[in-house]
Each structure stands twice: as C-alpha cells, then as structure tokens.
Design a protein around this motif. Sequence first.
Motif, mmCIF file in Angstrom:
data_model
loop_
_atom_site.group_PDB
_atom_site.id
_atom_site.type_symbol
_atom_site.label_atom_id
_atom_site.label_comp_id
_atom_site.label_asym_id
_atom_site.label_seq_id
_atom_site.Cartn_x
_atom_site.Cartn_y
_atom_site.Cartn_z
ATOM 1 N N CYS A 210 -26.201 -6.322 6.367
ATOM 2 C CA CYS A 210 -26.811 -7.575 6.816
ATOM 3 C C CYS A 210 -25.793 -8.716 6.701
ATOM 4 N N LEU A 234 -30.720 -9.941 0.850
ATOM 5 C CA LEU A 234 -30.427 -9.239 2.098
ATOM 6 C C LEU A 234 -28.950 -9.376 2.512
ATOM 7 N N MET A 239 -28.724 -2.601 4.828
ATOM 8 C CA MET A 239 -30.151 -2.776 5.076
ATOM 9 C C MET A 239 -30.907 -1.478 4.864
ATOM 10 N N TRP A 284 -35.792 -5.865 11.468
ATOM 11 C CA TRP A 284 -34.756 -4.866 11.227
ATOM 12 C C TRP A 284 -34.758 -3.819 12.346
#
Lengths: 293, 168
Positions: A210, A234, A239, A284
């Motif tokens: 990320c 994050l 991720m 995502w």
Amino acid sequence: MKPAAFAYYEPTTKAEALELLGELRWGAKVLAGGQSLVPMMNMRLAKPEAIIDINRVKELAYIKEAEAGLMIGALTRQRAIERSRVVKKRSPLLAEAILFVGHPPIRSRGSVGGSLAHADPAAELPAVLLALDGWVHATGPSGTRRIPAAELFVGPLLTSLQPDELLTEAWFPFLPPGTGTAFLEVTRRHGDFALVGVAACLTIDQQGICTRAAVALLGAGETQVRSAQAEACLVGYQMDGQAIEAAAAAAMASLEPVGDIHGSPEYRKQVAGVLTRRALGIAWGRARRRSQL
Amino acid sequence: MIEPKTRATRARTLHLNVNGKRVAAKAEPRMLLSDFLRHELGLTGTHVGCEHGVCGCCTILYNGVPIRSCLMLAVQARGSRIVTVEGLANEDGSLHPIQQAFLDCHGLQCGFCTPGFLMATYAFLKEHSALRMTDEEIRVAIAGNLCRCTGYQGIVRAVRQAAQTMKK
Ligand SMILES: Cc1cc2nc3c(=O)[nH]c(=O)nc-3n(C[C@H](O)[C@H](O)[C@H](O)COP(=O)(O)OP(=O)(O)OC[C@H]3O[C@@H](n4cnc5c(N)ncnc54)[C@H](O)[C@@H]3O)c2cc1C
Ligand code: FES
Ligand code: FES
C-alpha cells in the motif's frame, strides 16, 4: 414555518456577486441550491438580512477535466455530478458518494459548493474531498485563495470561509493507477444524512504494498475526519485481510462520535469500524483489478 | 451600484408559465414558491406537509426538473416553466395515465401525499424506460416522498402500471 423578511439580490455574474458580498458582509447569506439554507430560514434558525441568490450566475456551474483532477464550479448541481460521464470515469469515489445525497429532487437543486460550504458533519461531499486531498477556491475582496479540505471544515456547520468570501470552485484530484475507492454509509431511511459513513481509498504498487491510504469518516465527530491511525496501519504494508482488520480497529479507536436519538456514541463507533473494514475490502478489490496483480 | 435594502425587500411582480399558461402575480422575496402557487395562484393541489424538504408533498416540475416548492423562493421562479399536479389531467377532465394508475392500484388513501408522488413519478417516467425498470429503481425514485397511509406497495404497483400504459 415561513422565512423572516430579507432583502433579495440576484446577481448574474461572479463579479457582481462578490461586490454584493463585500458590501453586505455579515448580514448576508449566499443562496445556492437552498436545500439547507431555506429549511433553516423556514424554521427561523437562520434569519439573514439579505440573500444573495447565485442561481443566475451561470459561470459558476461547470465540470472541467484538468491534468490534476476535476474542477467543479460551486453552483454545479449534485444531479449534474450524478449524470456526468467524466465524473464516473475519472472520480469514481465522487460518483459513488453523490447517490447518497438526499433524493433526486434535492439533488436537482443542491449544489456542490453549497454542500461543502454548509459543512454538515454527516454530509458525503466533504468526506470525499478530504479522502482525495482536494481543495476549494474562495474569492473575497483581497483575491482568491486555495483552502485544502483539511483546513476547510472547522466544526459542525462551520468552515474557514470568511463571510465576504464566495466558494467558487472545488478540486477533486485524480488518484494514481493502482487505486481503488469505496463509499459506504448507514442511514435510518434512504436518502437521509448518514448516521455514520466512510470514504476509503487504497493505492497499491505492483508488489501489493500500500502506497497511499485514505479513510475519511462522516457522522462520527464534529466534522468529517481522516483517521490517521487507520491509515498508518496500511501505508507501507503488504495489503491483506489482517492489515484491513487492524485499520478498522484503529479507525474505531480513533473516533469520539457524538450521540443523538438516532444512535449512541458507542453504536456509531461500532458501525464506523464495520463500515471501514467493508469499504477497505471493496477498495482493495478494486485496486487489485486496476493494477492487475 | 447596489440596490438599497429597502427596495430589495419589496414585493415584485413575477411573470411565469404555469401548466402551459402565462401568469403574473406579486410576491415578496420571502414568499415560498409553494405558498405562491397555493395562495396567489389558487393552485392548492400542491400540498405542504413539512416545509423543510423532507416529505415531498410539494414536489413540482421547475423547468422540467422535479424540485421541492417549499425550498424555493417564489421570486426565483421568475421566467420559469412550472408544472403542478393540476397540469397532469387532460383538458376534458380525463385522468393522466399516472393518476389512473394510482386510482387502479390503490396507490392512495387519504391523498395528502399523492400530488407529490404523482409529480415525482411523472419526472421519473419522463426519463426511464418501463421495460428495464426494477422494483428497486422505482423505490429509489420515490424514496424522497413519504406516505403515512398506503404502505407503498400500491404506489410501487401504480408506478409500474403507469410506465406500461404510457409506453403504449
Ligand atoms: C430532505 C433532504 C435530505 C438531504 N439529505 C442530504 C444527505 O443525505 N447528504 C447531504 O450531504 N446533504 C443532504 N441534504 C442537503 C443538500 O445536499 C444541500 O443541497 C446541501 O447541504 C447544501 O447545498 P445547497 O446548494 O442547497 O446550498 P444552500 O442551502 O443554498 O446553502 C447552504 C449554506 O452554504 C452557503 N453557501 C452556498 N453556496 C456557497 C458558496 N458558493 N460560497 C459560500 N457560501 C455558500 C449558504 O450561504 C448557506 O449557508 C438534504 C437536504 C434535504 C432537504
Ligand atoms: S412540504 Fe415541501 S417537502 Fe414537505
Ligand atoms: S395516502 Fe395518506 S399520506 Fe399517502
């Protein structure tokens, strides 16, 4: 339920509107779509001495595509955003969020600038602007300044706009390739202001790390807020589901929502966590599809 | 030069087109469009439930788009084209297909909310093809209108029937 008397002005150009604002200052209110101001006037929560109606200032309504983002004129109707191809293609977060703003007859009149200037802590557009690191342009007697979203929203129904400043344009920046976004909210009835909502953005690189994250919450505080704590869980990490769980928990812990008859602080906090987890999951998935991981 | 405040508060004569007819009447700036239609023009079909945009009873068409007439000032409607519920039925008194559908499908009981529903439906059906319409889309289209009587089932059926008859 009738407004108190006021002097009514109807400028047709931006220059004329600004001259009026400069002259009338504190006693005057700009009237855009009227979907928040007129209810407040009907209930006499607002009793402006003068109304500067900008609905005939056509130069304030446009959607333009620049290199860095979408430039949207303050008077652009929410309905025009909903129907815009370029918004759908270039700013999917804005396109997704706009459908949560009231109902079609509200969006036919309600404007982008009005929603940002009104600054209801449960409104959708301020959260989108915050999540995208957007900004607005405001013009007053001493010229035009740029106000980043993070400095615009100061408190419930309170912005850093000066009384003689007109919000003229909002910038919704584009996000880099590999970005996925999502908008979710919970309401009592369809089209109501959100009890709690979230705008989420995730950018991932080719390795699935990320590189940018935004978690902007609405209805969970005095203003829309970015949860720095959630974002810190994050950015820089690979991720996966665990990162999302951690971010959702951090978002929940970072909030101090106010309660009302529709939801206690605890309820709002809980829902904020759940919505953050779901929105990040959706974002995502969309980011992965875009970066073809 | 800025107009002095005393002049800017005065009533003014508005010319506009309502249900295809040119009309003129006076309004103070603070008069709501809903009150202008009802009290100045005698068009009491536009109902007023909440006066803050929530119930949808006062929905009309303003230059072709559905709006809340309780959230607009009459002076803002100067020079516009307005359609109210009185503009739906035909000259000979026969009902518009949307009105007929509400009658057929039990889409109303007390009728207070009905003008708003009819206008919201009218605006929606001008833009949507009946064939591809889901129940969900119908519900979203009329979600801004509240009804305390019917439970909405009849209203949703009425919108679908109207869409079909208007297609023919
Ligand atoms: C039934 C109902 C449901 C709604 N649901 C939602 C919802 O779910 N989410 C949501 O976000 N909103 C909702 N709204 C509010 C709606 O989105 C409004 O349109 C919006 O809050 C204000 O925009 P407006 O153009 O109508 O502004 P106005 O009501 O005209 O103005 C609002 C305020 O902003 C100021 N202002 C407006 N434009 C400018 C400008 N260019 N420069 C400086 N100041 C300015 C005005 O002076 C006023 O103080 C709802 C409204 C209603 C009636
Ligand atoms: S009276 Fe206008 S929406 Fe209720
Ligand atoms: S029919 Fe009575 S409120 Fe709808």
